[in-house]
Design a protein around this motif. Structure first.
Motif, PDB file in Angstrom:
ATOM      1  N   THR A  85       0.836  -1.208   0.000  1.00  0.00           N
ATOM      2  CA  THR A  85       0.000   0.000   0.000  1.00  0.00           C
ATOM      3  C   THR A  85       0.869   1.256   0.000  1.00  0.00           C
ATOM      4  O   THR A  85       0.508   2.260  -0.608  1.00  0.00           O
ATOM      5  CB  THR A  85      -0.960  -0.003   1.203  1.00  0.00           C
ATOM      6  N   SER A 145       0.523   4.031  -2.802  1.00  0.00           N
ATOM      7  CA  SER A 145       0.269   5.431  -2.441  1.00  0.00           C
ATOM      8  C   SER A 145       1.224   6.358  -3.172  1.00  0.00           C
ATOM      9  O   SER A 145       0.836   7.400  -3.686  1.00  0.00           O
ATOM     10  CB  SER A 145       0.467   5.643  -0.930  1.00  0.00           C
ATOM     11  N   ASN A 148      -3.699   6.252  -3.852  1.00  0.00           N
ATOM     12  CA  ASN A 148      -3.483   6.633  -2.462  1.00  0.00           C
ATOM     13  C   ASN A 148      -4.224   5.693  -1.517  1.00  0.00           C
ATOM     14  O   ASN A 148      -5.414   5.452  -1.666  1.00  0.00           O
ATOM     15  CB  ASN A 148      -3.925   8.078  -2.259  1.00  0.00           C
ATOM     16  N   PHE A 149      -3.502   5.205  -0.534  1.00  0.00           N
ATOM     17  CA  PHE A 149      -4.056   4.268   0.437  1.00  0.00           C
ATOM     18  C   PHE A 149      -4.872   5.043   1.464  1.00  0.00           C
ATOM     19  O   PHE A 149      -4.371   5.922   2.143  1.00  0.00           O
ATOM     20  CB  PHE A 149      -2.903   3.520   1.110  1.00  0.00           C
ATOM     21  N   GLU A 150      -6.147   4.711   1.567  1.00  0.00           N
ATOM     22  CA  GLU A 150      -7.031   5.439   2.489  1.00  0.00           C
ATOM     23  C   GLU A 150      -7.336   4.646   3.750  1.00  0.00           C
ATOM     24  O   GLU A 150      -7.851   5.189   4.711  1.00  0.00           O
ATOM     25  CB  GLU A 150      -8.352   5.749   1.794  1.00  0.00           C
ATOM     26  N   ARG A 209       4.168  12.128  -3.747  1.00  0.00           N
ATOM     27  CA  ARG A 209       3.259  11.036  -4.101  1.00  0.00           C
ATOM     28  C   ARG A 209       2.578  11.406  -5.407  1.00  0.00           C
ATOM     29  O   ARG A 209       2.107  12.532  -5.558  1.00  0.00           O
ATOM     30  CB  ARG A 209       2.182  10.880  -3.018  1.00  0.00           C
TER      31      ARG A 209
END
Lengths: 671, 341
Positions: free
Chosen positions: A22, A26, A31-33, B260
């Motif tokens: 993850t 990301s 994007n890791f939520e 990111r």
């Protein structure tokens, strides 16, 4: 979007631990939520940006994982046997709205047995938050969650005349959707209709009339491309957002439509039985070939500031589905609508290669920068006001009609309005800062019995003069609220002007303005006669309306106007070395004489010898002086720049002042 | 004795006494001088006074008047000297003086924490050569969307996500309007680039508006700071360096920074920027290399210039710095809140 670890594992070997994976996702764009363990599976919530519709299915996410972890993608094989009469014998498709639907495909499956889905299918859907309906609908949802292509299944028997028409909604046309609520279709909505009526809102939701039920045996499988804007407008208008509309709004893979249709046919016949009819009804499409994109390494270095090995570049692009078309030429995959230019490919390589590879030690050249004069001005204004006991507030730029209508000293034109309210019904772009400050003062009083002396520096929006739909005139204003003493607040304004290098006295002209106590509203003028501000006492009724004790003095200055004459670099003025002589004067004069008139007389009489004219006080003694008379006490300080003034010199000037005041203002000296 | 001799004598006594009193540097010395000049038995003044009797009778009023004046002058000179010397602490302390009573605070106002944050940000960026630029808050769709590479069908233009202005006069407003409250300060970048040629190094600061239901972390009005650097050779490494220097400055520590992957129409590549601070990754804002379409919109040649842009929410930085937990407090005008800053 929710993805299941187990589901992803059907398409890629996951070689990393969950956290490492993850993190990597990301950094590279998904994007890791958050994540949750459901039964023996890990469900991961990923934020998918609007350019990555391809990642709204597990295969797309698996492809990302594959390229990030150097694995290969294992897409399922689609195989089924078609049999029975051709699909076109049961169904016709006509597309009358290609602007909204560039491609429409329909397949027919006969003889299915609708029932509950097998456990693995139910489980797969449940874990990613999709409701379970029946084995047919569940398959269409499964395929959507697999490849991001929404599908719809109609009950063929209910499609009137076996005829499907893609067309704009008719005027006042309504449909009962599968949620069994009726929707009035907007004029330009794209609908799927049969010979009689609309049977689905294209890309948004199916209709109840053709819904697949236990009694259904023959199906129409719709797989299509609906354009994002059309779907979005319809979904918005109907306030009907579905996983389907979400995906169409982010664009589907135009070359993947047929795969999704076949995949659904395969799974339905495997699970619900029946036979896929040979043939597919297609209108529009196929999507045009993607143009090759040149990717030069020199450009990559130019933008990223690093060099990346050519083999690494090629490996990344191939992993993402790009194909080589000669040296430095790449054809992007059909599911990546966001890749059309060289810079788009540069980003792809950079994000997979890793932004951590970009160094942090590439300083920019030294260059001078200076503070804007306006920032210097506002800094001095803030310092002076805080030193004077006023606190800076920030209040919303958009106000309610009630606030807007309290005072409008700058314009009579109606305030501009937003279409949607910002806060508590507020729609009007404020024309002055004063109502907001009054509201804040009242709030402080009602909530904590605090008498709040506030100021705010913000734009006001004056509606344009001639062109009613042009941009408003926006300028920075300073609003001040505080004190019950007009002179005290005026003193703050005067000190402020001096602090920014405006030494001339501001002109004062009374004007009529709603919301002010009668006769107290004044415009403040710069030496050139232009208005730079207003001030006055708010009316008693306004104070009452806001339940706050009065009197309240307010002032509002145009900082842009002040800046035009401000001098932020003070220039030294010589100080006289000779002693000054102070004389107090007490004149009785008619009430109608203003201080300004008296000051002009003194200024003229004393001329260059006037060092300072200081007002002391006014008092009234009707018994001695008669009605309509007042006594004004003031001090005149006299000084010469070239010699020591004698008492006789001073007496001479004072005598001149008294005699002029007597002649011109009907004023008499009190001994 | 003639009148003149008497007056001269008085003059002499006054002058000598004044000098002696002024010269006395201790209380004892002053007392000595007092006895010498004002002593009741054999003080010099007493001696001079005795000479009065020798003055002609007709001249006595003049002599008497002068005698009085001199006595007053000498006495006053003594008192002045006495005051000067007795301030030194021989007196008993004033029992009513309580130095622990609280001071009397001047009535000072407070500068809004958002203003303080903006000034701080502008100051740091100013040291790296970025100048402040501003533009209007009511914008046309060209500056807010088109020039920023946000096409017609982009969801960012949706009327529900923007504060479009109502058109003047009657008539229903449908679809998108031709004026709106800007949703980002990038509009300023467009206006600056239209007016100037590279190199450009600016930050734009100001209010922006997006329909959001207010809660502890959302408000439909907030502030953004955006930076833009355009020159002949600007790379993502420059962007990372500038943001790292900024973060070190703002947070006052060596901080780690990471990019990111993200998506913004006006930059390509686009990234979200995080800082590692107190062992926690903190979202800072968005950034990226200016999209070639943006350069084309303002008449720059993207093959000749490159640039980076970044944007961040001022409120979030302000709230983190001051430990503010509810964004709505910032716009309440509540003095109980404002006077803490």
């Amino acid at each position: 979007m929710l993805v299941s670890w187990k589901w992803l594992s059907r398409y890629v070997d996951i070689t990393l631990a969950a956290n490492a994976l993850t993190d990597k996702m990301s950094l590279s764009g998904l994007n890791f939520e958050g994540s949750e363990t459901v039964e023996d599976d890990l469900v991961i919530d990923l934020e998918v940006t609007s350019n990555r519709g391809d990642c709204l299915g597990h295969i797309g996410v698996a492809r990302e994982i594959a390229v990030l972890t150097d694995q290969s993608l294992k897409a399922p094989n689609v195989e089924f046997q078609a049999s029975g009469p051709d699909a076109s014998e049961s169904l016709s498709v006509q597309n009358e709205y290609p602007e909204a639907c560039p491609q429409y495909t329909a397949r027919v499956i006969r003889g299915v047995k609708v029932g509950t889905s097998p456990e693995w299918l139910q489980q797969s859907l449940r874990r990613v938050g999709i409701g379970v309906v029946n084995n047919v609908v569940d398959v269409t949802n499964y395929v959507m969650m697999e490849c991001a292509q929404p599908l719809h299944a109609f009950d063929l028997a209910k499609v009137a005349s076996g005829s499907i028409i893609v067309r704009p909604a008719k005027k006042d046309e309504a449909i009962t959707a599968i949620d069994h609520r009726e929707y009035l279709l907007p004029a330009d909505a794209c609908v799927i209709a049969d010979a009689d009526a609309a049977i689905a809102v294209a890309g948004v939701m199916g209709g109840a009339s053709t819904e697949v039920s236990e009694a259904t045996t023959d199906l129409v499988i719709e797989a299509a491309d609906f354009v994002p804007l059309s779907v979005r407008r319809t979904a918005r208008a109907l306030k009907l957002h579905s996983p389907s509309s979400f995906r169409f709004e982010r664009r589907v893979d135009p070359a993947g439509i047929d795969w999704a249709s076949r995949r659904a046919c395969q799974l339905i016949t495997e699970i619900a039985g029946g036979h896929v009819a040979p043939g597919v009804l297609v209108t529009g499409g196929p999507a045009p070939d993607r143009a090759p994109i040149i990717l030069r390494r020199s450009q990559m270095e130019r933008l990223l500031g690093i060099t990346i090995d050519a083999n690494a570049i090629a490996k990344i692009l191939r992993g993402l589905g790009c194909t080589e078309d000669g040296t430095e030429h790449w054809i992007p995959p059909t599911w990546r609508h966001d890749l059309t230019r060289e810079v788009d490919l540069i980003e792809e390589v950079a994000r997979v290669h890793g932004y951590d590879q970009i160094p942090e030690n590439a300083p920019i050249p030294v260059t001078p920068s200076s503070t804007r004069p306006f920032d210097g001005l506002t800094q001095r204004v803030r310092h002076l006001l805080t030193a004077s006991g006023f606190t800076e507030a920030m209040t919303p730029s958009v106000v309610t009609a009630k606030l807007d209508e309290t005072v409008s000293p700058w314009t009579d034109r109606e305030a501009l309005q937003t279409r949607t309210p910002m806060l508590e019904g507020a729609k009007r772009l404020r024309r002055t800062l004063l109502p907001s400050l009054l509201q804040s003062r009242a709030f402080n009083w009602s909530s904590a019995s605090i008498t709040a002396d506030l100021f705010e520096i913000a734009h006001v929006y004056l509606p344009p003069d001639d062109d009613a739909d042009g941009l408003p005139s926006e300028s920075y204003h300073l609003g001040i609220i505080g004190g019950d003493d007009f002179r005290a607040t005026k003193g703050v304004v005067e000190s402020l002007c001096q602090r920014i290098g405006i030494h001339e006295t501001l002109g004062v002209t009374r004007f009529d303005c709603d919301g002010f106590a009668p006769g107290t509203a004044v415009q403040l003028q710069l030496p050139d006669g232009s208005t730079c501000g207003i001030m006055g006492l708010l009316s008693t009724s306004l104070c009452k309306q806001f339940k706050t004790p009065g009197p309240i003095v307010v002032a509002e200055l145009s900082l842009d106007a002040l800046q035009s004459v401000a001098n932020l670099v003070p220039q030294q003025r010589p100080v006289s070395p000779y002693p000054s002589i102070k004389r107090d004067l007490n004149l009785v004069m008619p009430e109608t004489v203003s201080w300004k008139q008296l000051a002009e007389i003194v200024t003229h009489a004393a001329d260059s010898k006037l060092a300072e004219l200081r007002y002391q006080e006014t008092y009234r003694n009707a018994k001695q002086d008669g009605d309509g008379q007042k006594r004004v006490l003031f001090t005149v300080e006299l000084q010469s720049k070239t010699e020591t003034l004698s008492g006789a010199d001073a007496d001479h000037v004072i005598h001149d002042i008294v005699s002029r005041a007597g002649n011109q203002l009907d004023a008499k000296l009190l001994s | 004795m003639s009148l003149q001799q008497f007056l001269d004598r008085l003059e002499q006594v006054q002058s000598d006494a004044t000098v002696a009193f002024e010269a006395a540097s201790t209380v004892d010395a002053l007392e000595e001088a007092r006895v010498a000049f004002l002593g009741a038995k054999s003080g010099q003044f007493k001696d001079a006074q005795k000479l009065m009797g020798t003055v002609e009778k007709t001249e006595k009023p003049t002599a008497g008047k002068r005698l009085n004046e001199v006595k007053n002058a000498i006495t006053s000179a003594f008192e002045t000297a006495n005051e000067r010397l007795s301030g030194g602490g021989d007196e008993a302390p004033d029992p009513t003086f309580d130095p622990t009573l609280p001071g009397i605070a001047p009535a000072l106002g407070h500068i809004h924490p958002i203003t303080q944050t903006i000034q701080h940000l502008a100051e740091i960026m100013g040291r790296m050569g970025f100048e402040v630029a501003e533009g209007p808050e009511v914008e046309d769709p060209w500056h807010n969307f088109v020039a920023l590479n946000i096409p017609d069908d982009h969801p960012a233009r949706d009327p529900l996500d923007n504060f479009y202005l109502a058109t003047a006069g009657a008539g229903e407003d449908v679809g998108e309007g031709d004026r709106l409250l800007r949703s980002q300060t990038s509009t300023v970048q467009i206006r600056v680039m239209q007016e100037r040629k590279p190199p450009i190094r600016i930050i734009s600061l100001g209010r922006v508006y997006r329909p959001d239901s207010p809660d502890a972390t959302h408000f439909p009005m907030f502030h953004q700071m955006e930076g833009l650097l355009v020159d002949r050779h600007v790379t993502m490494a420059n962007l990372k360096t500038v943001l790292r220097v900024f973060a070190n400055n703002y947070l006052g520590d060596e901080v780690e920074i990471r990019f990111r992957t993200s998506f913004f129409p006006f930059t390509e590549p686009s990234v979200e920027v995080d800082f590692l601070w107190n062992d926690q990754w903190i979202e800072f804002g968005g950034a990226g290399m200016v999209d070639p379409n943006v350069f084309r919109a303002v008449g720059y040649d993207p093959s000749k210039v490159s640039g980076f842009a970044f944007g961040l929410g001022v409120e979030r930085l302000c709230m983190r710095r001051h430990g503010i937990t509810d964004i709505r407090d910032l716009y309440s005008g509540d003095l109980r809140f404002l006077r803490q800053f």
